[in-house]
Design an enzyme around this catalytic site. Structure first.
Site, PDB file in Angstrom:
ATOM      1  CB  SER A 263      -0.879   0.005   1.245  1.00  0.00           C
ATOM      2  OG  SER A 263      -0.060   0.189   2.384  1.00  0.00           O
ATOM      3  CE  LYS A 264       0.761   8.485  -1.039  1.00  0.00           C
ATOM      4  NZ  LYS A 264       1.759   8.730  -0.016  1.00  0.00           N
TER       5      LYS A 264
END
Ligand code: GLU
Length: 497
Positions: A263-264
């Site tokens: 994920s970011k």
């Protein structure tokens, strides 16, 4: 049948690096098979649209060097390529589904649907949803007389159109990565196909378009696997059961420590880029992007290609052409793959080397100009060649090579403390004298003179470059030239006294 693949993003934000891998595999298959790679913009969820997401996507593809064969920019026989421009098409097919009894109008208000869920929850139903059982007691075209349905529509009552899912029975399909997938229809709900605003939902629009665009392979992320039985069912309802594409669901990219989907947040936590290119909208700033960090598109693609696919050999470094040549669906992996940014850097180093010093010379000169240095092409090539093994990102070329143009301003105190003594001082002086007598300034003549005084090497490097480490010292001396070499040694001797 010619291979047709598609990438079908919803323009709702920046492109996740996992999507870049999906794009790549689609592209590689199309290229390999002489097929078509289609870009289709799925912009039917008007509430979630982000204005500049589409242009951002197109720019990302351009940077990656992946040009769709057909899409909003290229056009093509299956256009238009934006779902918002295909609304009439979906109307035609929803009518078919209504007429054949595979879809129905539903007038339930959000409150009524909520009440239904509550009732099911209270009755301990594991998965309360609008389905083959609960639809029987809701307000829809299956429970209301046809005249009333027509009246309500004419009166402008809001409605959606739902898919009439099978009550029971197995829905099966063969996934290119997972093999046979079987799902009991009883766990699936009656998905909304048309929303009350008259726009289709993803499930409906994407099936209609995949069919009309003659998509042969649907390569997408694993998160779409649970939707696929609905899609298979829809193909059947539309009379296209014999033309279902091959589904290929790619395993997830995992965080660097393997704990869940990449994920970011992981990118922020581990300090690596999360998106291919930066986003220039101030309210949605994406600071850390691969392009801006200095990754070469070919290196990024090479890195991503091997996160979920293997060539069946030990070869790691591939140009785009070589990837196309080697790619095959059979070698896609089944399990999630950890995202290792160190490996991405390694690929960048390899691809920088592949491009060679001549290719980097003008980049080097441009960087030099920023510091008011004009650098001859031949020197730029020679310097790039000398430092190329020490380069991870293009900016390193200038960082590693700038000492050729700037005399050192100070020297490492620790090194001086360790190495500077009467003997090394005499060695430096002797070396300086010996090179002064050289007729030819070249590697073969300089090398024995350096080797004659091995104890001074670290000091000599410090005097000439201001650094403790770097490329080969003889090469540096040759390239630096007679005048600068003398000048820097003299300055060093003077400073240390
Ligand atoms: N529009 C979907 C998305 O946002 C497409 C999924 C698919 O490939 O079917 O990813």
């Amino acid at each position: 049948m010619a291979v047709h693949v598609r990438f079908a993003p919803s323009p709702t934000g920046a492109l996740h690096i996992g999507s870049v891998r999906t794009i790549l595999y689609n592209y590689l298959l199309a290229q390999k098979e002489g097929g078509r790679f289609i870009l289709r913009i799925e912009d039917t969820d008007q509430k979630r649209l982000v204005a500049s997401a589409e242009s951002y996507l197109l720019e990302s593809l351009r940077w990656l060097g992946i040009v769709p064969d057909e899409g909003p920019e290229q056009g093509g026989t299956f256009g238009p390529y934006k779902q918002s421009e295909r609304l009439g098409i979906y109307q035609t097919y929803i009518q078919h589904l209504l007429e054949s009894g595979h879809a129905y109008y539903a007038f339930d208000t959000p409150g009524e649907i909520e009440a239904m869920r509550e009732r099911l929850k209270a009755a301990k139903v594991a998965n309360p949803q609008y389905n083959a059982i609960s639809r029987e007691w809701m307000r829809n075209g299956l429970t209301m007389p046809a005249e009333q349905v027509a009246e309500w529509i004419a009166a402008g009552k809001p409605y959606v159109i739902r898919l009439k899912m099978a009550h029971k029975g197995l829905i099966r399909f063969q996934d290119g990565v997972r093999g046979w997938v079987k799902v009991d229809a009883s766990v699936l709900d009656d998905k909304v196909l048309m929303k009350s605003d008259g726009w289709p939902t993803y499930h409906f629009a994407s099936i209609v378009d995949d069919h009309l665009m003659q998509i042969t392979h649907v390569i997408r992320g694993e998160e779409w696997l649970p939707s696929t039985p609905i899609h298979i069912w829809l193909y059947g309802c539309l009379g296209w059961a014999d033309e279902i594409p091959q589904f290929i669901h790619l395993p997830l990219l995992l965080s660097p420590n393997g704990s869940g989907k990449l994920s970011k947040r992981h990118a922020d936590q581990y300090g690596f880029p999360a998106f291919p290119i930066a986003w220039n909208r101030p309210d949605l700033r994406v600071e850390k992007a691969f392009r801006e960090a200095g990754y070469l598109p070919e290196a990024l693609l090479n890195f991503l290609a091997l996160l979920g696919w293997n060539p069946g050999t030990n070869q790691e470094v591939f140009t785009k052409e070589a990837l196309i040549e080697a790619f095959s669906l059979e070698r896609l992996g089944k399990s999630g793959v950890k995202f290792d940014i160190a490996k991405a850097k390694w690929f960048n180093q390899q691809h920088i080397k592949i491009q060679g010093p001549t290719a980097w010379a003008s980049y080097f000169s441009t960087e030099a100009i920023k510091e008011n240095i004009t650098c001859r092409q031949e020197d730029a090539i020679a310097i790039c060649n000398l430092v190329k093994d020490r380069i991870t990102f293009p900016k390193d070329f200038w960082q590693e090579g700038r000492f050729f143009f700037f005399d050192p301003v100070d020297y490492d105190a620790e090194l001086i403390k360790q190495r500077w003594n009467t003997q090394t001082k005499e060695g430096m002086v002797a070396f300086s004298k010996s090179i002064a007598t050289l007729i030819e300034w070249k590697g073969e003549t300089i090398k024995p003179l350096v080797q004659a005084v091995p104890a001074i090497m670290p000091l000599l490097r410090m005097a000439l470059t201001g650094r403790k480490a770097g490329p080969d010292l003889i090469d540096i001396i040759v390239l630096l030239g007679r005048d600068k070499t003398h000048k820097r040694i003299d300055a060093f001797l003077e400073k240390l006294g």
